[in-house]
Enzyme design. Structure first.
Site, PDB file in Angstrom:
ATOM      1  N   GLY A  56       0.769  -1.242   0.000  1.00 47.03           N
ATOM      2  CA  GLY A  56       0.000   0.000   0.000  1.00 47.03           C
ATOM      3  C   GLY A  56       0.798   1.289   0.000  1.00 47.03           C
ATOM      4  CD  GLU A 108       1.224   0.704   7.206  1.00 50.91           C
ATOM      5  OE1 GLU A 108       0.909   0.872   6.010  1.00 50.91           O
ATOM      6  OE2 GLU A 108       0.930  -0.330   7.815  1.00 50.91           O
ATOM      7  CG  ASP A 118      -8.274  -0.293  10.140  1.00 48.32           C
ATOM      8  OD1 ASP A 118      -9.057   0.526  10.625  1.00 48.32           O
ATOM      9  OD2 ASP A 118      -8.654  -1.399   9.717  1.00 48.32           O
ATOM     10  CB  VAL A 136     -10.174   5.012   1.983  1.00 43.19           C
ATOM     11  CG1 VAL A 136     -11.128   5.960   2.685  1.00 43.19           C
ATOM     12  CG2 VAL A 136      -9.043   4.610   2.922  1.00 43.19           C
ATOM     13  NE  ARG A 180      -2.064  -2.880  -4.162  1.00 46.25           N
ATOM     14  CZ  ARG A 180      -2.186  -3.059  -2.849  1.00 46.25           C
ATOM     15  NH1 ARG A 180      -2.169  -2.034  -2.044  1.00 46.25           N
ATOM     16  NH2 ARG A 180      -2.325  -4.263  -2.339  1.00 46.25           N
TER      17      ARG A 180
END
Ligand code: IMP
Length: 179
Positions: free
Chosen positions: A48, A103, A107, A157, A169
């Site tokens: 990510g 990051e 979460d 999201v 992505r």
């Protein structure tokens, strides 16, 4: 920015490319202010963080090094399984180095807690965390996030590196699940 339909799910525009780019540039300068007397190692958490990491280091005006680690992901789920596995180790030596964990989103905080504990075993000079997004209401682990791009509600999201079942992505903006 159009809304995006994924099966029955509707994702609506949330953060524009311009808003994201402005904040990333601010974070890079803030980091440089704090690290200018050192050569920090930015450590991106794959997959990510690759887009955020790229923009962050392009905006970082000093010397730095980069490396990546890979943790197991949510797979096809939208909620954390509560388990993390290491899929790719670091390539560089981090002893006595100043580390900045990069990051895309924090979460529950599980991934960051895992990363910090893993890195501290190798005796770095310091470890700090920068995340583009933080969901404060979802935090379950006692982690300190040093630099935060945006605090967001606990909604799923996608875009700007963030996926849903490995897709989306490549979107330049961030979209939020509306239902
Ligand atoms: P944590 O370990 O629960 O803090 O989750 C961190 C990781 O979960 C992130 O690096 C993402 O890969 C994934 N994640 C958490 N929330 C979202 C989201 O809203 N969209 C996409 N991925 C997410």
């Amino acid at each position: 920015m159009e809304k995006i339909l994924v099966g029955e799910d509707v994702f609506v525009p949330y953060l524009t490319e311009k808003t994201i780019q402005k904040r990333v540039a601010e974070l890079a300068l803030q980091l440089h202010h704090d690290y200018k007397d050192t050569t920090p190692v930015f450590i991106g958490i794959l997959n990510g963080s690759f887009v955020f990491m790229s923009d962050l280091v392009k905006n970082y005006p000093g010397d730095c090094e980069i490396d990546f680690m890979k943790l197991s992901s949510y797979g096809e789920e939208k909620i954390s399984s509560g388990q993390v596995r290491l899929l790719k180790e670091l390539n560089c030596k981090i002893e006595d180095r100043h580390l900045i964990i990069v990051e895309d989103i924090v979460d529950t905080g599980l991934s960051i807690q895992f990363m910090e504990n893993f890195m501290k075993l190798q005796k770095p000079a310091s470890v700090k965390v920068v995340t583009l997004l933080l969901k404060p209401d979802s935090l379950k682990y006692n982690v300190k996030i040093d630099y935060i791009g945006f605090e967001i509600p606990s909604k799923f999201v996608i875009g700007y590196g963030l996926d849903y079942a490995q897709k989306y992505r490549n979107l330049k903006s961030i979209y939020c699940l509306s239902n």
